[in-house]
Design an enzyme around this catalytic site. Structure first.
Site, PDB file in Angstrom:
ATOM      1  N   GLY B 258       0.806  -1.223   0.000  1.00 46.44           N
ATOM      2  CA  GLY B 258       0.000   0.000   0.000  1.00 46.44           C
ATOM      3  C   GLY B 258       0.838   1.273   0.000  1.00 46.44           C
ATOM      4  O   GLY B 258       2.065   1.247   0.175  1.00 46.44           O
ATOM      5  N   HIS B 259       0.161   2.390  -0.144  1.00 40.02           N
ATOM      6  CA  HIS B 259       0.794   3.697  -0.273  1.00 40.02           C
ATOM      7  C   HIS B 259       1.570   4.070   0.990  1.00 40.02           C
ATOM      8  O   HIS B 259       1.148   3.781   2.095  1.00 40.02           O
ATOM      9  CB  HIS B 259      -0.240   4.764  -0.592  1.00 40.02           C
ATOM     10  CG  HIS B 259      -1.330   4.894   0.418  1.00 40.02           C
ATOM     11  ND1 HIS B 259      -2.363   3.990   0.535  1.00 40.02           N
ATOM     12  CD2 HIS B 259      -1.551   5.818   1.375  1.00 40.02           C
ATOM     13  CE1 HIS B 259      -3.163   4.357   1.492  1.00 40.02           C
ATOM     14  NE2 HIS B 259      -2.710   5.455   2.037  1.00 40.02           N
ATOM     15  N   ASN B 260       2.700   4.699   0.791  1.00 39.46           N
ATOM     16  CA  ASN B 260       3.571   5.210   1.867  1.00 39.46           C
ATOM     17  C   ASN B 260       4.377   4.130   2.579  1.00 39.46           C
ATOM     18  O   ASN B 260       5.295   4.450   3.339  1.00 39.46           O
ATOM     19  CB  ASN B 260       2.788   5.969   2.952  1.00 39.46           C
ATOM     20  CG  ASN B 260       2.005   7.134   2.404  1.00 39.46           C
ATOM     21  OD1 ASN B 260       2.329   7.638   1.336  1.00 39.46           O
ATOM     22  ND2 ASN B 260       0.988   7.557   3.118  1.00 39.46           N
ATOM     23  N   SER B 278       1.300   2.947   4.842  1.00 32.44           N
ATOM     24  CA  SER B 278       2.072   3.549   5.936  1.00 32.44           C
ATOM     25  C   SER B 278       2.613   2.536   6.934  1.00 32.44           C
ATOM     26  O   SER B 278       2.670   2.789   8.124  1.00 32.44           O
ATOM     27  CB  SER B 278       1.213   4.593   6.667  1.00 32.44           C
ATOM     28  OG  SER B 278       0.814   5.603   5.765  1.00 32.44           O
TER      29      SER B 278
END
Lengths: 363, 363, 363
Positions: B258-260, B278
Site C-alpha cells: 500500500g501507499h507510503n 504507511s
C-alpha cells in the site's frame, strides 16, 4: 442467436409444454423478463417474481403448474444448475472477436496458426508458437515463444502465456490471466533464520542476515484439456519440471499456483486461493475462496476445503476441512462452539478454583 | 547454451568427477533425465529415481557414490538449493525478446534509452523516461513519464510502471506487475463509523453515513537494486512521500504493497501477502503466503511470519509469529494445542461444576 | 500547476496567515520540504520535523503557532485528512496521457467517443462502445463491444472492460483492473460432494467424482457514478442479471467481486478482499483488507469488518465484526483474550480434576 422453446428443451434433453415454437432472444431473471425472454424460475421461490415481469416462457422445476403461473410455454428441468449450463452456453453473446487475424496483431513468421483462428487487435504471438484450430484470442494477448495452445481455445483480452507452455484443448482464460511467470524461489548462501524457524516451529537460531540468490525457472507450465483460469490468476513455471494443471480443473480469479505444483483433474480452486510451490493436489479437490496451501505437501483426491482454510500439512483423500490451520470440518465446528463458550468457561474455572482450592481468582 | 560438467562445476565452485567434458543441454529431474541432461539428485531420496531415467551426469550431495549410481560424471554440492541458483541461472532459456527496439513499440521522443536495450513489441515508453543499459523489456509493457529504470532490468510482458517511479539496477518484474497505481486513500467530511470503531474496538458511535472523498497520490514508488516483483503484484504510489522497497527485496505473485509503506532490504513477501498503507517493514523480514499487515504499524528487522498470519500490531525485531492475530509462533502453538482439547475440557468443566456445586450442566 | 497559499486555502475553505501570496509547487513531508513546497504538518507530532526541512509554508492544525515554527505562511485545517483530499487533488501531476486519440489506438468505427476524450497509445475500443466526455484513457486499455463509459472517466494503463458493461460518471480504474470477466460458475451432472458437505457441514455423502460443466455469464457489470477500482482488481459478469457496484463505492487493489453480487453505495472494499457470487452488500459497508465473503449471503448497511475477517453468514446492518468466522468484534475480543489464557486454564482444569475426582491428569 434466437431459439425456439422446443430447440432449447431439446438441447437440454428436457420436457417442454405450451407454445413451444415461441422465439427466445435471451435469458432473464423472472422479475426482469420481457415477452421474448426466457425467465429462469427453477424453484417456487423464484417463480413468485414472474408476476413482476412479463415473461411468456420460463424454465421451471419438474411438476410446476406453468399455466397457473400465467405462462404461454415452459421447460421443465430436474437439476436447475445443470439446465443453466446448457441454456447459458446457447445464449452466450461472446466478446465480439472478429474472425481472422487483426492487422495490428504481431505474429512471428515462425508461429503456426490453424487456418480458422480469430486473433484480436494488438495480440503478440512469439516464435514457433502453435495455436490449434478454432482458437479465439482476444485483444492484447501475448503468447510466448514455443508455447503450444490446443484446439478451440478461448482467451479473453490481456492474457499472457509464457515461453514453452503446453496447453490442451478447449482452454479458457479470463482477462489478465498469467501463465508461466517465473517461480518465486530464492536461497541464502548459508542456512537462513526462516529455514531454522520452520524446523523448530519458532526459533531462528543464530542465522545471520543474508541476501537472496535467485533460482531460475527452467521448467514451464503444462495444462490439460478443458481447463479454465480466472481473471488476473497466476500459474508459475516450474524450476526443473513443469508446473501442471490437470484436465477439467478450473481456477477462479486471482488464484495463485506456485512453481512445481501439480493440480490434478476436475479440481475447483475458488477466488484468491493461493497454492505454494511443490504441492501435489489430487483429483476432484475443491478449495473454497481464499484457501492457502503451504509448500511441499499433498492434498488427496476429493478433499474439500471451506473458504479461508489455511492448509499447513498433508490432507488425506476425501477429507472435508476448514480453519486456520485446516482441520476436519466437524472438529473445527466443535472447537468453534467451545470457543464461543470460552469466556463463560473461564469464569466457571475461576469459581471452581475458588471453591475447591479456596484460592483467589487469578487476574 | 551448452556447458561441460567441468564448466558448470567451476561456475558453482564445486568439485566434479568422471567424464567432466560431457556436454549438458538442460537440467532435469532424475526420473526424466536423458543422456545429455544434468539430473538434479542432491539427496539420496532423489537419487533413487535416477534408475528410472537415463542420466549420465548428475548433481549429487557431498560424498555420494556416483559410480554406484551408474553415472559417467557428477558434481558434488554442499548446499543443494545454492547449487540450484547457479545451475538454473546458467541454463535459463529466457523468453526470447529480440535485441533492439521492436518497430511496433511506441517510444516517446524525449525518452532516454541506453543503446543496448531490448524492447518487445507494442511496449510504450513515456516522456522523459530513462531506461538503463542492458534492459530487456518484454512485449506490452508501459513505462510512465519521468520514470527511471536502472541497468540490466528484466521486465516480462505486460508490466506497468507509473509516472515518476525510480527503480534501481537489476530489477525483475513478472507479467502483469503494477508499479505505481494510486494509493487507496479516502476520507469522509466528518468522523466516520469506521474511524470510531477502530478507536473503540467495535463501536461506530453516532457517525452518520457519508460519501468518500479521494486523497490523490502525489508521491511515486522508489525501488532499490536487485528487487523482484511477482506476476500481477501491485505497489502503490505514496501520498506525499514515495512508497519504497529496499535493495534485494523480493515480492511474490499477487502481493500488494500500500501507499507510503516502506519495505526494507532483503525481505521476502510471499504469494498474496497484503501490506496496508504507511507500514514500516525492516530488513530481512519474511512474510509467508497470504500474510496481511494492518496500516500504520512497524515490523522490525528479521521478523518471520508464518503463512496466513494477520499482523494487527507492531512486531519487535527478530520475532517469529503466526496466527490471526499474529502472535509469537510458540504461543500460537500452545494455544492451538489447547484449542484442540477444548471440547473435552468443556465437558470436564461441566462435570466439575456438577460435582463441586451440585448444579445441573448448562446447555 | 502552481498555486498561492491564498488560492489553496480558499479551495479548502480554510483560514491562512502570513505571506499568503507565496507560490507553492508541490506538497511535501515536513522533513523533506523545500522552500517552494507546502509542508503537511497537521499535528504537533509532524510539525516537529519541520526544522529538519526548509519549508516556508505548511498546513497546520487549528490554533497552531506558525510563527514559532519558523514559517512564513500557514494554512489551518480542522480535519487533516479532509484537507489532504483538497490539496492532493489540486497538485496531482497525472500520468501524462496526451489530449486526443493516439494514432496507434484501435478504435472500432462504430464506437462513439465524445469529442474531448484523451485515448492513450494502443488502446482498443470495441464496436458500438460509448465513451463520455472528458474521459482520459491510458495506454493499453481494452473497452469491449457495447460497453458504456460515463463522463470524466479516468482509466490508467491496461484496464479492461468487458462487453456490455455499463459504467457511470467519474469512474476511476487503476492499472490492470478487470471489469467483466466471466463468472466462476460450474455444476456437476449429479449432486457433488461439495454440495453435500455444505449442507451437512462436513459430510460428502456418497457423491461420485464428476467433471464440471460451465455456466456462462450472460449478464454484464453495472457500475454507478464516482466508483473507483484498484490495480488488478476483478469484477465478474453476472449469470443472468448484472453484477453491480453502487454509486460512490471504492475497491482497492486485487479485490475480487464475484458474479451476481451487488455492492451498495459508498462502500470501501480494502486490499485483497474477496466477495463470492450472489452476495448482497448494503450501503456504507467497510470491509478491511483480505476480508472474505461466502456466496449467497447479505451484509447490511453500515457493516464494518476488520482486516482478515471471513464472513460466512448474514450480517445485520450496523454491526462491527472480526475474525474467522466473522463475529461481533467485542465478542471476538473476549474470545481472543480467553484463548490467550487457554494453556493456563487447561492446567487449572487438570488440577481441579485431580483434586475433585482424585484422577490422574489426562495426557
Amino acid at each position: 442467436m434466437q431459439y425456439t422453446i422446443q430447440q432449447i428443451a431439446e438441447a437440454l434433453g428436457a420436457e417442454c409444454q405450451g407454445e413451444t415454437s415461441l422465439m427466445i432472444e435471451r435469458a432473464a431473471e423472472p422479475s426482469d423478463a420481457g415477452a421474448s425472454d426466457l425467465a429462469m424460475a427453477m424453484s417456487p421461490k423464484y417463480a413468485e417474481a414472474l408476476s413482476n415481469g412479463s415473461a411468456r416462457a420460463a424454465v421451471l422445476w419438474e411438476g410446476a403448474d406453468w399455466q397457473a403461473l400465467g405462462l404461454a410455454a415452459a421447460i421443465f428441468v430436474p437439476r436447475p444448475r445443470m439446465a443453466m449450463a446448457g441454456i447459458t452456453s446457447m445464449l452466450d453473446g461472446g466478446q465480439g472477436v472478429e474472425p481472422g487475424i487483426h492487422t495490428s496483431a504481431v505474429i512471428d513468421p515462425t508461429a503456426e496458426l490453424a487456418e480458422d483462428v480469430a486473433i484480436g487487435p494488438l495480440t503478440v504471438i512469439g516464435a514457433r508458437a502453435r495455436i490449434g484450430k478454432g482458437a479465439i484470442i482476444g485483444a492484447h494477448c501475448v503468447i510466448g515463444m514455443d508455447a503450444v495452445l490446443g484446439e478451440n481455445a478461448l482467451l479473453r483480452e490481456m492474457v499472457s502465456i509464457g515461453a514453452r507452455a503446453r496447453i490442451g484443448d478447449r482452454f479458457i482464460a479470463q482477462p489478465g490471466a498469467r501463465i508461466g511467470g517465473d517461480g518465486f524461489s530464492f536461497v541464502t548462501p548459508e542456512v537462513s533464520g526462516a529455514e531454522n524457524a520452520r524446523k523448530t516451529m519458532g526459533d531462528q537460531g543464530g542465522a545471520r542476515a543474508q541476501s537472496w540468490l535467485r533460482i531460475h525457472s527452467l521448467g514451464a507450465v503444462e495444462i490439460g484439456d478443458d481447463v479454465e483460469v480466472g481473471a488476473n490468476c497466476t500459474v508459475d513455471n516450474g524450476t526443473i519440471r513443469n508446473t501442471s494443471v490437470g484436465n477439467g480443473s478450473k481456477l477462479d480469479n486471482l488464484v495463485h499456483v506456485g512453481h512445481n505444483t501439480r493440480v490434478g483433474e476436475d479440481c475447483l480452486l475458488c477466488g484468491q486461493t493461493g497454492v505454494s510451490g511443490s504441492v501435489e493436489i489430487g483429483n476432484n479437490v475443491v478449495l473454497g475462496g481464499q484457501t492457502g496451501v503451504v509448500d511441499n505437501i499433498f492434498i488427496g483426491d476429493g478433499v474439500i476445503a471451506g473458504g479461508g482454510t489455511k492448509i499447513l500439512s498433508n490432507v488425506p483423500a476425501g477429507r472435508v476441512i476448514m480453519g486456520y490451520p485446516g482441520i476436519k470440518m466437524e472438529t473445527h465446528t466443535d472447537i468453534y462452539k467451545a470457543q464461543r463458550r470460552l469466556p463463560r468457561m473461564a469464569r466457571d474455572v475461576e469459581a471452581l478454583k475458588k471453591a475447591v482450592f479456596k484460592q483467589p481468582p487469578s487476574d
